[in-house]
Design a protein around this motif. Sequence first.
Motif, PDB file in Angstrom:
ATOM      1  N   GLN A 181      -9.176  49.067 112.404  1.00  0.00           N
ATOM      2  CA  GLN A 181      -9.414  49.487 113.782  1.00  0.00           C
ATOM      3  C   GLN A 181     -10.101  48.383 114.591  1.00  0.00           C
ATOM      4  O   GLN A 181     -10.231  48.504 115.805  1.00  0.00           O
ATOM      5  N   GLY A 182     -10.587  47.352 113.899  1.00  0.00           N
ATOM      6  CA  GLY A 182     -11.272  46.273 114.608  1.00  0.00           C
ATOM      7  C   GLY A 182     -12.675  46.621 115.041  1.00  0.00           C
ATOM      8  O   GLY A 182     -13.251  45.988 115.921  1.00  0.00           O
ATOM      9  N   TRP A 183     -13.247  47.663 114.431  1.00  0.00           N
ATOM     10  CA  TRP A 183     -14.602  48.079 114.845  1.00  0.00           C
ATOM     11  C   TRP A 183     -15.680  47.193 114.247  1.00  0.00           C
ATOM     12  O   TRP A 183     -16.791  47.143 114.747  1.00  0.00           O
ATOM     13  N   SER A 184     -15.335  46.563 113.125  1.00  0.00           N
ATOM     14  CA  SER A 184     -16.352  45.795 112.423  1.00  0.00           C
ATOM     15  C   SER A 184     -16.314  44.363 112.917  1.00  0.00           C
ATOM     16  O   SER A 184     -15.674  43.506 112.328  1.00  0.00           O
ATOM     17  N   GLN A 185     -16.950  44.117 114.040  1.00  0.00           N
ATOM     18  CA  GLN A 185     -16.954  42.764 114.566  1.00  0.00           C
ATOM     19  C   GLN A 185     -18.345  42.211 114.413  1.00  0.00           C
ATOM     20  O   GLN A 185     -19.270  42.619 115.103  1.00  0.00           O
ATOM     21  N   GLY A 186     -18.474  41.297 113.488  1.00  0.00           N
ATOM     22  CA  GLY A 186     -19.789  40.756 113.198  1.00  0.00           C
ATOM     23  C   GLY A 186     -20.518  41.623 112.209  1.00  0.00           C
ATOM     24  O   GLY A 186     -20.070  42.706 111.837  1.00  0.00           O
ATOM     25  N   VAL A 187     -21.648  41.128 111.783  1.00  0.00           N
ATOM     26  CA  VAL A 187     -22.468  41.819 110.794  1.00  0.00           C
ATOM     27  C   VAL A 187     -23.900  41.847 111.289  1.00  0.00           C
ATOM     28  O   VAL A 187     -24.331  40.979 112.041  1.00  0.00           O
ATOM     29  N   ILE A 188     -24.642  42.886 110.889  1.00  0.00           N
ATOM     30  CA  ILE A 188     -26.088  42.848 111.066  1.00  0.00           C
ATOM     31  C   ILE A 188     -26.644  42.370 109.736  1.00  0.00           C
ATOM     32  O   ILE A 188     -26.442  43.002 108.707  1.00  0.00           O
ATOM     33  N   HIS A 189     -27.292  41.226 109.751  1.00  0.00           N
ATOM     34  CA  HIS A 189     -27.795  40.659 108.503  1.00  0.00           C
ATOM     35  C   HIS A 189     -29.316  40.587 108.564  1.00  0.00           C
ATOM     36  O   HIS A 189     -29.880  40.306 109.618  1.00  0.00           O
ATOM     37  N   SER A 190     -29.958  40.872 107.443  1.00  0.00           N
ATOM     38  CA  SER A 190     -31.423  40.854 107.406  1.00  0.00           C
ATOM     39  C   SER A 190     -31.924  40.048 106.222  1.00  0.00           C
ATOM     40  O   SER A 190     -31.253  39.957 105.196  1.00  0.00           O
TER      41      SER A 190
END
Lengths: 429, 429
Positions: free
Chosen positions: A177-186
């Motif tokens: 769906q293209g919803w996962s654009q980028g990541v939140i990384h910690s």
Amino acid sequence: MNETTQSAEIISVGTELLLGEILNSNAQFLAQQLAELGIPHYYQTVVGDNVLRLQKAIAIACDRSRLLIFTGGLGPTPDDLTTETLADFFGVPLVERSEVLQDIAEKLSRRGRLMSDSLRKQALLPQGAEILPNPTGSAPGIIWQPRSGLTLLTFPGVPSEMQAMWQQTAVPYIHNQGWSQGVIHSRTLRFWGIGESTLADKAAAQIQLTNPTVAPYAGRGEVRLRVSTKAATATEALQIIAPVEQQLRDIGGLDYFGADDDTLASVVGDLLKAAQQTVSVAESCTGGGLGSLLTAVSGSSAYFWGGVISYENQVKVNLLNVNPVDLAQQGAVSDIVACQMAAGVRDRLSTTWGLSITGIAGPDGGTEAKPVGLVYIGIAGPGNQVESFQYQFGAFQGREFIRWLSACTALDLLRRKLLTHYSYSASRL
Amino acid sequence: MNETTQSAEIISVGTELLLGEILNSNAQFLAQQLAELGIPHYYQTVVGDNVLRLQKAIAIACDRSRLLIFTGGLGPTPDDLTTETLADFFGVPLVERSEVLQDIAEKLSRRGRLMSDSLRKQALLPQGAEILPNPTGSAPGIIWQPRSGLTLLTFPGVPSEMQAMWQQTAVPYIHNQGWSQGVIHSRTLRFWGIGESTLADKAAAQIQLTNPTVAPYAGRGEVRLRVSTKAATATEALQIIAPVEQQLRDIGGLDYFGADDDTLASVVGDLLKAAQQTVSVAESCTGGGLGSLLTAVSGSSAYFWGGVISYENQVKVNLLNVNPVDLAQQGAVSDIVACQMAAGVRDRLSTTWGLSITGIAGPDGGTEAKPVGLVYIGIAGPGNQVESFQYQFGAFQGREFIRWLSACTALDLLRRKLLTHYSYSASRL
């Protein structure tokens, strides 16, 4: 688009959650997954097995989130209401899916069981919804867009089934769906020996940042700073995080001990391996807890040789060479006994270091002179150097926490010794 | 009055929950407590450290619940927003409370630390709110009725602080308000050595009951049956529960080990005290975990004398009299070494019983003949009796769980020995 337009919401359905019978580990799993996929997630709701209240929760969630993830309420029993409540809410009929029915029948026959009306119920899914297959259990989930811009995912409450379905079907769907654009990384930076507010004051400038963000947490004696950013890739995220991480490590100084999955025990282990040194333990009030922490690290046999649990006083004398006169005069919880225990186990086991703990964990056994929470930690090092440190952890902390703090503090003492090249201030024996 | 008029809602505030960094154990604790108090509880909400979204969550909760319980966001750092957001939402100013400020200053001085602006912030509470004292940490909560028929309770997110404050102040307050009418009372029956589905099949008739209800749970090697009922008083509830509890204990037989707060270690301790006997431990792969479990019980010094952590092989020989030839020929993870460790520690510490554990906890160190998860547990008793038992816990369980299962299984072995009057089947040394 308002701020919640692209955001996900987790709705956990189950009266067992409202009765506190189980921990909501599904919400934690899904939250981690959403963070890794870079999908914003601002709310979680828990609601019981009740049609009216579930409908109200759906109405609120539709209003503020675009991807609703339901767990629980898909099974065969009468209190499994999620699927039919969703169909009803969006005014769509349920349709029996022959492929689901066949899958359930096959799984039943493998266990030598027969189809029943209640099991058959699980094949009833809203018209237009895609099936989210359940590889191990009988209840499938759905992927459904009941109206434009709103997607629903449903999962059973059994964690292993939910997780398998999430990985096998939901994650590929979300990517498609293209919803996962980028990541939140910690990165989580870990500190010992400094209070949360002191560290927050020292790191005030970093905590004001907006990218990466820096947030402090306190827990079980340690303080953590979480440094997070959203980026296209994990590598890019780490580049944004790295300079701020370095500043925070400099601010922490010796109180900074590690990041992410590091523990005091793993860090001590790395330092011992690097120095080609070994350690043994002599434990009284912790009763083995220090050894247990050290050996929680895989590969600890390279530097941890063992120890003595000297709970009873005679064991201190017989196995650790504690002087019975000192023991009688000063008591088991004393500076001199801590020193003798540390030196005794170091010598007995022929290790570079000996760590000892003797204290009053409570709730009973405290006196005015030696209250609950009083703990001595001894550390014996190379070249006959031995010293001990006195701590007053406070009776209010409770037995388990006093024991935990004692074991962690012993590890932290050794960590600091190893980092500062054994610059002893005093030799006490 | 609508159905939710008297109901409570738990609102957990913290971005760390939305990122999946921690489990929401506070919500489970509060849910259990509300159930025991007989206070209906229909919704839980999780929201991040964000003023706007927290305000929205408050607005929704006010509309459907009368007792709002907040956890998290009371601390000294800038992302601790709960108190000021509540004051702002209800249009009430924050006032600095001198008694809170004094309490914080006293706690700081005990640790030799100074007041700071961020710590001082914790003394700012909404005008008209009562203080909910925090006996251990610095951030107090509030009990506040910002408008008629609506009560707010706030707690810090640190579980130990929240639980102490709940017990000491919130529960008496709830009783005084007369909200706790009737109780949902439960007994948790604990079993070891039987699978969840096997026990559920045996107890099928009881699980069908509607009053009391009986629900099975599996967790960390043990299986639990929760027997619950709602009644006017705890005494009345226990009368309803008692006959079903007895049936379930009979069904469990020796696999039933205790109820509610009982642990394998506390039950073993009670049996040892009753028999006026003592135990010591010799631990290899658990590294002190068995001793740590035994000494988690307050008063365990009456029967637990200590032990040897023999992680390195030479420690097995030197401190436990393990035969170096057997060690070389059979390996440390073997029947004979487990027996010699158990007998060695029993004899060395002069206790009635000696328990030993030697195994391969992994993830490395396994071979085809001795795979990860292989564990030998030795038990030495009165009169030179020694035997050992072999377990294959399975590599897939992971290091920590294999170590946990090993320690619990050793306790369970001793429990069964103590219950069956030492009817040894074999003497192995």
